[in-house]
Design an enzyme around this catalytic site. Structure first.
Site, mmCIF file in Angstrom:
data_model
loop_
_atom_site.group_PDB
_atom_site.id
_atom_site.type_symbol
_atom_site.label_atom_id
_atom_site.label_comp_id
_atom_site.label_asym_id
_atom_site.label_seq_id
_atom_site.Cartn_x
_atom_site.Cartn_y
_atom_site.Cartn_z
ATOM 1 N N TYR A 177 41.253 31.236 51.293
ATOM 2 C CA TYR A 177 40.992 32.290 50.269
ATOM 3 C C TYR A 177 39.677 31.794 50.518
ATOM 4 O O TYR A 177 38.481 33.253 51.887
ATOM 5 C CB TYR A 177 41.329 32.419 49.196
ATOM 6 C CG TYR A 177 40.464 33.618 48.811
ATOM 7 C CD1 TYR A 177 40.001 34.944 49.233
ATOM 8 C CD2 TYR A 177 40.406 33.653 47.515
ATOM 9 C CE1 TYR A 177 39.861 36.094 48.506
ATOM 10 C CE2 TYR A 177 39.873 34.809 46.423
ATOM 11 C CZ TYR A 177 39.598 35.748 46.726
ATOM 12 O OH TYR A 177 38.744 37.463 46.789
ATOM 13 N N GLU A 184 34.186 35.745 56.915
ATOM 14 C CA GLU A 184 33.676 37.047 57.199
ATOM 15 C C GLU A 184 32.086 37.463 56.774
ATOM 16 O O GLU A 184 31.523 38.596 57.358
ATOM 17 C CB GLU A 184 34.508 37.737 55.908
ATOM 18 C CG GLU A 184 36.227 38.029 56.923
ATOM 19 C CD GLU A 184 37.058 38.130 55.653
ATOM 20 O OE1 GLU A 184 36.254 38.590 54.151
ATOM 21 O OE2 GLU A 184 38.743 38.230 55.158
#
Length: 255
Positions: A177, A184
């Protein structure tokens, strides 16, 4: 937002309410009525295909790395299957809308569209970022996550979920995660100067609609939105992991 959105599936006790493509309550605390036989067969096929698709992406990354001897610009070796299978996840919104998967249409739409946005509106649209290492960072995180997730849903639908897959689903996110979120954010950040220079997707005044839109500012707002969402969701997922895996251990003791 893509990793944050996708991770909400794990944050709910059963990986998205049985949701985005699965069925049943993974925590084992209560039984939920699953889809009918035809819907179950379709969902099994869908999840098997998606598992295979992300495995193709994983193999493509490994083969390209072995051939090049470098991890730089590996995105180009898996660009087409990545776009195809990530866009194929749009079907999961339909699954919720027609009721064969008991998840929120709104939440699922957010989960899926955030990744589709990153693939098409950022990585595809800003060619200059495609060679960035940050792209590889989120692609690897997504690939491992999706192989585990779709395998989890497949075995759950078949009522035969190996503990290893359940453990991986509720454990590997601890690393994947933050890794995905970092990739990103860095990718969006790398795209900003090119978006600003080209005025990409921006609408300026005057125009007949009397409407303006600054895509550059929009991307900055998306990056800022990670600040409140990431910590809250991450620690909630840790809490859910303890609850779900501890329940599994207790269940094993009584078998």
């Amino acid at each position: 937002m893509a990793a944050a959105a996708a991770a909400t599936a794990a944050a709910k006790g059963n990986g998205g309410g049985g949701g985005r493509a699965g069925a049943g309550d993974a925590s084992g605390t209560r039984k939920k009525k699953g889809p009918g036989p035809l819907a179950t067969a379709y969902l099994v096929i869908y999840n098997v295909v998606m598992t295979a698709g992300w495995l193709v992406i994983a193999v493509g990354l490994v083969r390209a790395y072995l051939a090049k001897g470098s991890y730089h610009s590996l995105y180009y070796s898996i660009e087409k299957p990545l776009k195809f299978f990530q866009t194929g996840a749009l079907l999961e919104i339909l699954h919720c809308a027609i009721g064969i998967v008991p998840s929120s249409v709104v939440l699922t739409s957010f989960q899926v569209m955030s990744r589709v946005f990153l693939i098409w509106a950022v990585t595809h649209s800003v060619k200059e970022v495609q060679s960035e290492d940050s792209v590889l960072l989120f692609v690897i995180a997504w690939t491992i996550t999706e192989i585990i997730r779709y395998s989890f849903y497949t075995f759950s639908l078949l009522n035969h979920l190996p503990y290893l897959i359940k453990w991986a689903r509720y454990t590997l996110f601890i690393v994947l995660y933050p890794m995905g979120v970092s990739g990103e954010l860095l990718t969006i950040y790398a795209a900003l100067p090119f978006v600003r220079q080209a005025g990409l997707y921006s609408i300026s005044l005057p125009n007949k609609y009397n409407f303006s839109f600054d895509y550059y500012a929009f991307l900055i707002l998306i990056m800022i939105s990670y600040i409140p969402i990431f910590p809250q969701l991450y620690f909630h997922m840790i809490h859910q992991r303890r609850k779900i895996l501890s329940h599994t251990e207790e269940h094993k003791k009584f078998e």
